[in-house]
Structure formats: structure tokens, C-alpha cells
Design an enzyme around this catalytic site. Sequence first.
Site, mmCIF file in Angstrom:
data_model
loop_
_atom_site.group_PDB
_atom_site.id
_atom_site.type_symbol
_atom_site.label_atom_id
_atom_site.label_comp_id
_atom_site.label_asym_id
_atom_site.label_seq_id
_atom_site.Cartn_x
_atom_site.Cartn_y
_atom_site.Cartn_z
ATOM 1 N N THR A 13 1.353 18.293 4.488
ATOM 2 C CA THR A 13 2.013 17.093 5.019
ATOM 3 C C THR A 13 2.839 17.466 6.253
ATOM 4 O O THR A 13 3.272 18.607 6.376
ATOM 5 C CB THR A 13 2.944 16.539 3.915
ATOM 6 O OG1 THR A 13 2.134 16.028 2.891
ATOM 7 C CG2 THR A 13 3.887 15.471 4.413
ATOM 8 N N ARG A 61 -3.794 6.523 -5.697
ATOM 9 C CA ARG A 61 -2.525 7.220 -5.924
ATOM 10 C C ARG A 61 -1.695 7.249 -4.625
ATOM 11 O O ARG A 61 -2.206 7.471 -3.537
ATOM 12 C CB ARG A 61 -2.834 8.656 -6.380
ATOM 13 C CG ARG A 61 -1.607 9.548 -6.554
ATOM 14 C CD ARG A 61 -1.350 10.409 -5.342
ATOM 15 N NE ARG A 61 -0.326 11.412 -5.588
ATOM 16 C CZ ARG A 61 0.239 12.137 -4.631
ATOM 17 N NH1 ARG A 61 -0.103 11.973 -3.394
ATOM 18 N NH2 ARG A 61 1.159 13.033 -4.926
ATOM 19 N N GLY A 110 1.842 9.012 -3.000
ATOM 20 C CA GLY A 110 2.817 10.080 -3.245
ATOM 21 C C GLY A 110 4.216 9.703 -2.783
ATOM 22 O O GLY A 110 4.549 8.519 -2.658
ATOM 23 N N ASP A 111 5.006 10.726 -2.511
ATOM 24 C CA ASP A 111 6.402 10.510 -2.129
ATOM 25 C C ASP A 111 6.571 10.182 -0.651
ATOM 26 O O ASP A 111 7.569 9.567 -0.262
ATOM 27 C CB ASP A 111 7.228 11.754 -2.453
ATOM 28 C CG ASP A 111 6.702 12.971 -1.694
ATOM 29 O OD1 ASP A 111 5.460 13.171 -1.682
ATOM 30 O OD2 ASP A 111 7.505 13.713 -1.108
ATOM 31 N N THR A 134 8.137 17.698 1.608
ATOM 32 C CA THR A 134 6.726 18.022 1.422
ATOM 33 C C THR A 134 6.570 18.792 0.117
ATOM 34 O O THR A 134 7.381 19.651 -0.208
ATOM 35 C CB THR A 134 6.152 18.837 2.587
ATOM 36 O OG1 THR A 134 4.795 19.157 2.273
ATOM 37 C CG2 THR A 134 6.924 20.120 2.861
ATOM 38 N N GLY A 135 5.528 18.457 -0.620
ATOM 39 C CA GLY A 135 5.307 19.147 -1.894
ATOM 40 C C GLY A 135 4.608 18.233 -2.871
ATOM 41 O O GLY A 135 4.005 17.222 -2.480
ATOM 42 N N GLY A 149 4.161 15.448 -4.785
ATOM 43 C CA GLY A 149 4.835 14.170 -4.609
ATOM 44 C C GLY A 149 5.410 13.540 -5.862
ATOM 45 O O GLY A 149 6.477 12.933 -5.822
HETATM 46 N N1 ASP Z 1 4.062 15.174 -0.770
HETATM 47 C C1 ASP Z 1 2.705 14.848 -0.473
HETATM 48 C C2 ASP Z 1 2.158 13.964 -1.568
HETATM 49 O O1 ASP Z 1 2.469 14.203 -2.715
HETATM 50 C C3 ASP Z 1 1.830 16.026 -0.337
HETATM 51 C C4 ASP Z 1 2.339 17.069 0.608
HETATM 52 O O2 ASP Z 1 3.528 17.193 0.852
HETATM 53 O O3 ASP Z 1 1.521 17.817 1.140
HETATM 54 O O4 ASP Z 1 1.394 13.082 -1.286
#
Ligand code: ASP
Length: 347
Positions: free
Chosen positions: A212, A240, A242-243, A263-264, A266
Site C-alpha cells: 500500500t 472485502r 480494508g483499512d 499499511t498492514g 487491514g
Molecule cells: N492495509 C491494506 C489492506 O488491508 C493492505 C496494505 O497495507 O498493504 O487493504
Amino acid sequence: MKRFSILFSFLFLVLACKETPQEKPVEKQVNEFAIVIHGGAGTILKKNMTPEKEAAYKAKLEEAVKKGYEILNNGGTSMDAVEQTIHVLENSPLFNAGKGAVFTHDEANELDASIMDGKTLNAGAVAGVKDVKNPITAAKLVMTNSPHVMLSGAGASQFAKEQGLEIVDPSYFYTENRFKSLQRVKEREKKKDADKTAAFYDADIKDSKFGTVGCVALDKHGNIVAGTSTGGMTNKRWNRIGDAPIIGAGTYANNASCGVSSTGWGEYFIRAMVAHDISALMEYKGMTLKEAAQEVIQKKLTALGGTGGIIAVDKNGNMVFEFNTAGMYRASMDSKGNLTVKIYKES
Ligand code: ASP
């Protein structure tokens, strides 16, 4: 006379007992303006990288952060800096945002993005768009040109089209790397004893990473803006989300405290409300940005089992990177022009 002295002693006692006002530590403006970016956090290990790949990532991060720096240095707004910087990353196939987004279970790309203005606490987001070239701009326009905060799917695309944004054929987002990554995850899923969660998230595949992108900037006018853009997570299903497009989880900005982009994984960032939590710890508990970021990432998120990280800038121009993964693509520039570009924990 005795009466007077008793009265004086009493008055003295009352005055002495009155709480002396707490001396607030004087906050120092460390940077007139500042910019930080990330290109995702995850299992990014030097042993899995070629020198060419490493150089390509670092060059793109540098190009992106310099783009925003120039805007800020010329007196431009943090809104412009964040949007333009994220465009550079969205347009690069290296990152999981815009071109280069990961694939869903149905072999499509669904993009999420959000942006927040720390001055007004206005925010905009799009989720699950399939044909908007630069989702961060769609998010910005949701904030400025609609009465809403978040639009999703076909409606969000329709809005972007009406706003005159560039609409692309969904094949524009295709990259071979990301497509192969989806196939690997699906193969793993088929195995009888597969750990379904690991398979879903491509968790221990060699070059696994999230990817991300995000940017937080403080401009010369004292305004903080944060933005985040992503393709989400490989093999995601059922639309789905995410965050990244969720204000408070993936993105948050408040001129009174700080701006954050996450980022991570989500699902954990949503449950921990990571970005807003960091701001709230500063606002309500008087923590420094570093303390607040450590508290949320290293304690709260880690205890839940979540992985990832954040970038942040506070109102005094302090910049922070905090993550609990092996690496995070990241870069920053301060108002003196000092540049930092890193991938792994230390370098
Ligand atoms: N946070 C993002 C998600 O969960 C993914 C990412 O950070 O790469 O969609």
C-alpha cells in the site's frame, strides 16, 4: 496580634495549598514543513531482494517524496503535496496501489483510497473501484465536491467519471508479478492442510509484502494532510474492504495533533483504529508522536496479532516511522531538505 498571625498563617496555608499550575513543556517547531511516505510494510528481507530491485524501489520512493517536497518548499498546500506524491506511487507498478495493485480471488483489481484534511477534519474516501486511474484524487473529490465521506464500487466510479477523472480499462492495473502472486496463494489454498489465513494473506511467500502507499505532509501554513491508497490484499473476496479507505483506521489528520497513514493487515488496523488512536493519545494524554505511535503499533496492534506500520507527522514537524514487520518501504524529507529513504529496519 495573635489573631492576625493566625489569620495570616491560615491565608498562607490556603495559598500554598492552591495547586500551582502545571508547567506545560514548551513545544518546539522542529520543521517548518515536512513530508513522509510509505510504500507498504511486510516481510521485506534483504536476502530476498536483488540489488536492482532495491535500487528501483529506492529511486521511486525518492522521486515521490521529492515531488511533495518541491510543492511544500514552494509554499504549496499539504493537500496538493499528498495528492501529487501519491500519484507517483499509484502510477508505478512497484507498489500495490493504482497500477500494480494486487488481485482479488476473482482475478480483478479493486482499489481503496482515502484522504483527510487536518485543518477542517474533512475527509473523503473511495472503496472497491475498478477503473479509476488515481483513486486518491477520487477520494479528494468525494471530500471537496460531494456531501459524503465514502463512496464505493460502481457509484464511486460514476462519481469519478462525472468529476472528469481519468477512467481506464481494468486491464491497465494488470501486472504479471501480482497475477502470479494470486496463483501461488490459490495453489496453497488448495492444499488440504493449508493454513487458510496464511494462504489468504500470502503471509510467508518469499517476497510477500503488502505494498500500500501513503503520504503525510505538514505545509508552511501549519496544515496537516494524510492520504492512503491501495489494492488491498491478495486473494481478497466478497468485495472485502480494508483499512485504507476507513478514516481513523488507515488515514487520519488533525492539525491539533498529527497526521497518520497506515499499511498492514487491514482487518487489525480497523479493529485497533490505529490512525485515530495515535492522534487521540497525543490529544488526550499529551503523549509525543513517537510515544503514541509506539504504544499503538508495538503494544496494541501487536497484542492483537496485527502486522504492519504507520508513517506520521505532527504539528511541529516531527516525523515518525513505526512498524512491527521486517521492513517498510519509506522515505521522508524535512524543511532543510534532508532526505531519508529506507526499506529494512535499519537501512
Ligand atoms: N492495509 C491494506 C489492506 O488491508 C493492505 C496494505 O497495507 O498493504 O487493504
